[in-house]
Design a protein around this motif. Structure first.
Motif: not given
Lengths: 306, 304
Positions: A75-96
């Motif tokens: 899904f590419g890099p996040s624009f807002k959170y530098s040095n985090r990829t969208v995949n990481e953020i989604l994997a982080d938040k989705l389970p919740v």
């Protein structure tokens, strides 16, 4: 059956592609980019930023690049959170959010089905009226009114639960109850209506005539036909629970995907918004597909129509 | 289909030509009598009337302006001078609720009109012309049904400014799908009736048959589902406003007031309680009125 599933699957994929495309271009044609909010970014840095994220490429190129990386599940890099990829953020938040959704769906089904069955079997008694009353409250009092009221009553005044957060098992109780209650109402109505319709039919009379016990008549014979409307409703219900989590996660300060989506939209974090929308759309469509298949399996009449 | 069909004024009222007017009015009269029997529906209708009157006339009678702040007062509890208390800026909550109600009701009505127009025309065309056109149109509705539309409304509101006209259109554009399905189903069954055949035989154009002969007979379901669309539209508006994406200050709606109230509820619970109660009561009334109308007009609840 296989043909039915294949055609639905193709239809979902087409819809998913349309969503990706529509969202992608919608995000690019709006005024203001992700970096306009930061004050006084020197032009050369802005240019570097845009080059880094590929925003200086022509639009069709960006689009194709994005589709290409999507096919690889990136899904590419996040624009807002530098040095985090969208995949990481989604994997982080989705389970919740998934956990919240599953608990809520459980609450909705348990409460809705039992209220609906009781109401249908004890038609026009106090149990029926109670079920109707609960259903009406669930239907008319929105989650964003019940939610804060529950926090006020059960967290702030009595201190039974914490008002916000997602740490202890007890933190799951209030959000799931509030979100589930909203969907228990339509489920109980549909169950009641579906059962009442079925209970008059000949095959139920036959089952009773054979001497089947009342429990067996209801749970074995009547529910299978009577639950069809409920199963059909599960598609919209899960979609509603997913979007309802935006509000619930805001009220209870739950670090899930719903809250992240609203924040990322405010931040114009293009890639994160796109990633979230695609994920939500894929989830909803997968669930709809599942519901369609279950429905077809339960009712040959539906299966033959397509 | 339902097992017990007490009386079917629907079928008997579908007579063509000059008789229709007289029959139609007696059909309406029957429905009115049935509606009056339904206590919850009457309660809903009365509540709505009171709320609508209060919201339209109330602000004129109040001594307080809606933006009038009295910071020295702060958030004061309900009392004689301010019946429902004041918010943190010392603004009278009652007046703010009445003004907010105007916006909420206006959004509810106008977005419903948008949804109604799209849904009726779309459904009527699909049902009337049938065949491939119908299949294509309804397949499109199926696909749209499966889309996470709330998400698109949120995106629209975030990116194109939180403009109230856009809010009407965006919400209306989401809520027409069910109406289209219902109208299509009704039109399909009515177009096979003999009076439509008679109209064809008389050489009337298709547009005239559709709009003058068929659609008036679909009026019952349209009225019922319009009544039921208004609360879901108002709910969506409040949902967006609660997230900060709907109606923007200095304008206010019930959703905005609930959002503000929820933020301050710990110290000033009345700021949440009153708007929440009035909003819920309005939704409740609309739902009951819609259900009552459905029974009174004998509209079947099945959607397919």
């Amino acid at each position: 059956m296989l043909r039915f599933i294949t055609s639905r699957l193709l239809q979902s994929l087409l819809a998913l592609y349309l969503i990706v495309t529509a969202t992608f271009f919608m995000l690019r044609f709006v005024p203001g980019g992700p970096f306009t909010a930061e004050k006084a970014v020197p032009p050369e840095i802005l240019r570097n930023l845009e080059a880094h994220y590929g925003l200086n490429q022509p639009l069709p190129r960006q689009y194709l690049d994005y589709l290409g990386s999507l096919l690889h599940g990136d899904f590419g890099p996040s624009f807002k959170y530098s040095n985090r990829t969208v995949n990481e953020i989604l994997a982080d938040k989705l389970p919740v959010s998934l956990e919240l959704g599953l608990w809520s769906l459980g609450v909705a089904l348990l409460l809705g089905l039992s209220l609906g069955i009781i109401a249908a079997l004890r038609r026009n008694t106090w149990a029926d009226y109670l079920a109707t009353a609960v259903g009406t409250i669930g239907l008319s009092v929105p989650t964003f009114v019940i939610g804060p009221l529950c926090v006020l009553a059960f967290a702030i005044h009595t201190g039974w639960f914490s008002a916000s957060g997602w740490y202890l098992p007890a933190d799951r109780v209030l959000p799931s109850l509030v979100l589930g209650l909203a969907y228990a109402a339509p489920i109980s109505r549909l169950t009641r209506g579906g059962l009442l319709e079925v209970l008059h039919q000949d095959y139920i009379r036959t089952a009773r005539a054979k001497g089947a016990s009342e429990a067996r008549v209801v749970f074995k014979h009547a529910l299978r036909g009577g639950l069809l409307p409920v199963v059909a409703y599960l598609g919209p219900a899960t979609a509603g629970i997913l979007t309802g989590s935006f509000v619930i996660e805001t009220i209870f300060q739950i670090p899930g995907l719903g809250r992240e989506f609203v924040t990322s939209a405010f931040n114009r974090d293009y890639t994160l918004v796109l990633g979230t929308v695609i994920l939500y759309a894929a989830l909803i469509m997968a669930l709809n597909l599942l519901v369609d298949v279950v429905q077809a399996w339960m009712n040959p009449k539906v299966r033959l129509e397509t | 289909m339902s097992t017990s069909a007490p009386s079917t004024p629907h079928a008997s009222g579908l007579s063509p030509g000059g008789e229709a007017a007289e029959r139609g009015s007696s059909l309406g009269h029957d429905a009115w009598l049935r509606l009056r029997q339904n206590k919850l529906a009457v309660f809903g209708a009365c509540t709505l009337l009171v709320v609508a009157l209060a919201c339209s006339l109330g602000p004129l009678l109040s001594p307080y302006g809606y933006e009038e702040t009295r910071l020295e007062l702060g958030a004061s509890a309900p009392g004689l001078r301010h019946w429902l208390g004041t918010d943190v800026l010392g603004r009278d909550l009652l007046v703010r609720m009445l003004y907010g109600g105007r916006i909420s009701l206006a959004v509810g009505l106008s977005a419903t009109v948008v949804a109604l127009t799209i849904g009726v025309v779309y459904g009527a065309v699909a049902g009337f012309f049938g065949g491939k056109l119908d299949a294509a149109l309804m397949r499109a509705v199926d696909i749209l049904y499966s889309l996470p539309f709330t998400i698109f409304v949120i995106l629209l509101m975030v990116f194109f400014g939180r403009n109230i006209i856009l809010l009407f259109v965006a919400i209306g554009a989401v809520e027409w799908l069910t109406m289209a399905r219902i109208v299509r189903g009704q039109v399909m069954s009515i177009k096979q009736m003999e009076f439509v055949e008679a109209a064809h035989a008389l050489g009337f154009g298709r547009r005239r048959i559709l709009f003058r002969h068929i659609l008036p007979n679909v009026l019952g379901p349209i009225i019922v589902y319009t009544t039921l669309t208004i609360p879901s539209v108002m709910l969506l508006e409040a949902f967006l406003s609660f997230l900060g994406l709907g109606v923007q200050p200095p304008m206010s709606s019930w959703g905005v007031l609930i959002k503000d109230g929820a933020e301050k509820m710990e110290e000033f619970p009345w700021l949440l309680l009153f708007p929440g109660t009035v909003f819920s009561l309005t939704l409740f009334s609309l739902n009951f009125l819609g259900d009552g109308l459905r029974d009174a007009l004998d509209v079947r609840s099945s959607k397919d």
